[in-house]
Scaffold this motif. Structure first.
Motif, PDB file in Angstrom:
ATOM      1  N   CYS A 191      11.010   2.048   1.546  1.00  0.00           N
ATOM      2  CA  CYS A 191      11.594   2.598   2.768  1.00  0.00           C
ATOM      3  C   CYS A 191      13.280   2.758   3.160  1.00  0.00           C
ATOM      4  O   CYS A 191      13.140   2.386   4.155  1.00  0.00           O
ATOM      5  CB  CYS A 191      10.759   0.884   3.224  1.00  0.00           C
ATOM      6  SG  CYS A 191      11.861  -0.545   2.275  1.00  0.00           S
TER       7      CYS A 191
ATOM      8  N   GLN B   4       2.716   2.609   3.916  1.00  0.00           N
ATOM      9  CA  GLN B   4       3.862   2.553   4.460  1.00  0.00           C
ATOM     10  C   GLN B   4       3.751   4.282   4.515  1.00  0.00           C
ATOM     11  O   GLN B   4       3.129   5.451   3.361  1.00  0.00           O
ATOM     12  CB  GLN B   4       5.037   2.846   4.604  1.00  0.00           C
ATOM     13  CG  GLN B   4       5.541   1.317   4.430  1.00  0.00           C
ATOM     14  CD  GLN B   4       7.268   0.825   4.282  1.00  0.00           C
ATOM     15  OE1 GLN B   4       8.028   1.105   4.670  1.00  0.00           O
ATOM     16  NE2 GLN B   4       7.048   1.286   2.897  1.00  0.00           N
TER      17      GLN B   4
ATOM     18  N   ASP C 291       4.543   1.976  10.794  1.00  0.00           N
ATOM     19  CA  ASP C 291       6.452   2.533   9.910  1.00  0.00           C
ATOM     20  C   ASP C 291       7.177   2.478  10.520  1.00  0.00           C
ATOM     21  O   ASP C 291       8.743   1.992   9.705  1.00  0.00           O
ATOM     22  CB  ASP C 291       6.022   4.229   9.547  1.00  0.00           C
ATOM     23  CG  ASP C 291       4.559   4.800   8.728  1.00  0.00           C
ATOM     24  OD1 ASP C 291       4.943   4.075   7.908  1.00  0.00           O
ATOM     25  OD2 ASP C 291       5.155   6.176   8.351  1.00  0.00           O
TER      26      ASP C 291
END
Length: 573
Positions: A75, A212, A227
């Motif tokens: 991420c 994601q 997201d």
């Protein structure tokens, strides 16, 4: 006059007092024979008794360890887009973004270095490993909350630093607590669970990022939906786990290790915990005629003697231990091994595996899946090594692991060379990189990951164990900070060259300096055997006015030194 009474002059590797009568030597020999016989009658501990349940709570810290170091892998680039570190709402890779990602990722290691330094302070080490884990949970929870509610790079760095404080404390306290609470017969297996759950934390941090999408590839794409906020959940998850572990050790199983209880003078409670770890109840009257009970009482006696010896001495600093002929080898070896565990590049490669795989040619939508496959293999290797650590021994696993790591980096370097393109299809380079990374990571778990902190907890006597582990932790995390921050600016080829060479030199150092500790007592390791404590000015200080200062070693003392040294050698055999 001394010779006429049959008393020998002190050997530099002699007894704790420095001299011994012939009759005393005979008694010591009989005592050692009795101790060996008692050890053979030791009751077998249950697989999931009290120690197993306490270890199950302690490995939550190990899981948080692995989770914290790799959570930004899946991420990090989405966070860069969310906070517009490249100056727009779609770009994730630029110099400013790389710098910010590197600082956010590496700040946890600076916090961990400070946490490791704190763990060596007397006020914290006196609390015992269980309370250290509870304190680390507070830092983990606070850091997770700050990161989940962050508004920019500053708050992310602050939250990661707070989590690092917990990481630095628990990375030392968790393996030490597991080693102390575990019966000697299951110490290797239980201690290896620390490494297993680190890999499970790594796997969870990467696998949870699968929902994601890749970051936007152009201005026409915008980051929306899951997201835009899911990364906050990933960063906030440690809050839940840390809270559960604190509840476990505060109310469900508030159990301290026997060695910690002995240090605090709670002998009866230490006996109760020691017996329960072997699945036995403490009788109102101790029957030394029962060999199993006698063996446990012998363990308790050893702990009591070690604690008494530690209390009789002033606090020993690591810098002073470095100058002590008895302790210096263990101190320097521990520091070198702690540094090698991080300088081999494991955290840098794991933290940026998605970016490095992308450079090798893996498609953007498959990056997290490739990293998840690598992390899954890592867990499997950790489970395997947990079964082998007490069978194959610490030294063999360290040597096999580091050598295989060097080979995997050498192979990938060859495949990345331009001359290899003549026979290697471009489409095969990405999968080949994933395989080589997977082999590298698996062998780290097999060797350095499973063994390092277990080995460090075994080579230091009680008098310097806390400060030495703290120093090793500081060195370990500072090396990790350098590796993680620097790897963000390395190409895949240069990373393979650098880390492959480090692994090769580490293998050679392990072959030259590491000795086996399998099956040995934590207070009588081959590097610091009890039979040679008299050679330590710190552990057996001699007053300037003592007649011992006038004695010199005789040639016949060499024979006694050799006999006493055989006790330590027997552990290795």
């Amino acid at each position: 006059l001394i010779g006429s009474f049959g008393i020998r002059k002190p050997s530099s590797y002699g007894s704790l007092l420095g001299y011994r009568s012939v009759a005393a030597s005979s008694r010591v020999g009989r005592m050692r024979a009795d101790e060996t016989a008692a050890a053979k009658e030791m009751p077998q501990p249950p697989a999931f008794g009290l120690a197993g349940r306490v270890v199950a709570g302690a490995v939550v810290s190990s899981f948080l360890f692995g989770y914290s170091i790799c959570v930004l892998n899946s991420c990090g680039e989405l966070i860069a887009v969310a906070f517009e570190w490249c100056g727009n709402s779609w770009q994730s890779d630029c110099i400013a973004s790389r710098g910010s990602q590197g600082l956010v990722n590496a700040s946890v290691y600076l916090g961990a270095a400070l946490g490791a330094l704190m763990s060596g302070r007397s006020w914290l080490s006196a609390l015992g490993s269980r309370w250290q884990l509870i304190i680390s949970d507070v830092y983990f929870a606070a850091g997770a909350l700050i990161c989940a509610l962050s508004t920019g790079v500053g708050t992310l760095i602050l939250g990661r630093f707070a989590s690092g404080l917990g990481l630095g404390i628990s990375a030392i306290a968790a393996p030490l607590f597991i080693a102390e609470i575990s019966p000697r017969e299951r110490r290797g297996v239980n201690a290896a669970m620390h490494g297993v759950f680190i890999t499970m934390g790594i796997l969870a941090s990467i696998a949870l990022g699968i929902p994601q999408s890749p970051p936007p590839s152009g201005p026409e794409e915008q980051m929306t939906g899951l997201d835009a906020w899911y990364w906050r959940c990933l960063l906030g998850l440690p809050l839940v786990l840390a809270s559960l572990q604190a509840i476990w050790f505060l109310w469900v199983y508030p159990v301290d290790a026997p060695s910690s209880l002995v240090v605090r003078g709670k002998i009866d409670l230490a006996r109760h915990v020691l017996y329960r770890t072997y699945g036995l109840d403490v009788d109102k009257k101790i029957d030394m005629g029962r060999k199993g009970q006698a063996a446990l009482e012998l363990q308790l006696k050893d702990l009591n003697e070690a604690a008494a010896a530690a209390k009789a001495l002033p606090p020993i600093k690591v810098i002073h231990a470095m100058c002590d002929p008895f302790l210096r080898t263990a101190v320097f070896l521990g520091i070198a091994l702690a540094a090698f565990q991080q300088l081999c590049g494991i955290n840098g490669l794991m933290a940026y595996s998605n970016s490095l795989f992308a450079e090798a040619g893996i498609a953007p939508q498959s990056l997290t899946l490739a990293s998840t496959a690598m992390a899954t293999a890592n867990v499997a290797a950790s489970f395997f090594s947990s079964r082998m650590v007490d069978h194959w021994g610490r030294r063999k696993l360290l040597m096999m692991g580091s050598f295989s790591q060097a080979l995997s980096m050498a192979l990938l370097s060859v495949l990345l060379d331009k001359r290899s393109q003549a026979w290697l299809p471009a489409a095969a380079l990405g999968p080949a990189a994933v395989v080589c990374f997977t082999v590298f990571v698996m062998n780290f778990s097999f060797g350095l990951g499973a063994v390092t902190w277990l080995y460090l907890s075994e080579i230091y006597p009680m008098e310097i164990r806390g400060p030495s582990l703290s120093a090793c932790g500081v060195i370990n995390w500072l090396c990790s900070f350098v590796v993680v921050f620097g790897t963000r600016f390395l190409s895949l080829t240069s990373a393979c060259h650098i880390f492959g060479l480090i692994c090769l030199f580490g293998f050679l150092g392990t072959w030259a300096w590491v000795v086996e500790t399998k099956g040995c007592s934590m207070d009588d390791s081959p590097l610091t055997p009890k039979s040679r404590r008299a050679s330590s000015p710190l552990l057996t200080p001699v007053s300037p006015n003592s007649p011992r200062g006038d004695y010199t070693k005789l040639e016949e003392d060499d024979e006694e030194s050799s006999i006493e040294g055989d006790v330590a050698v027997a552990c290795v055999r």
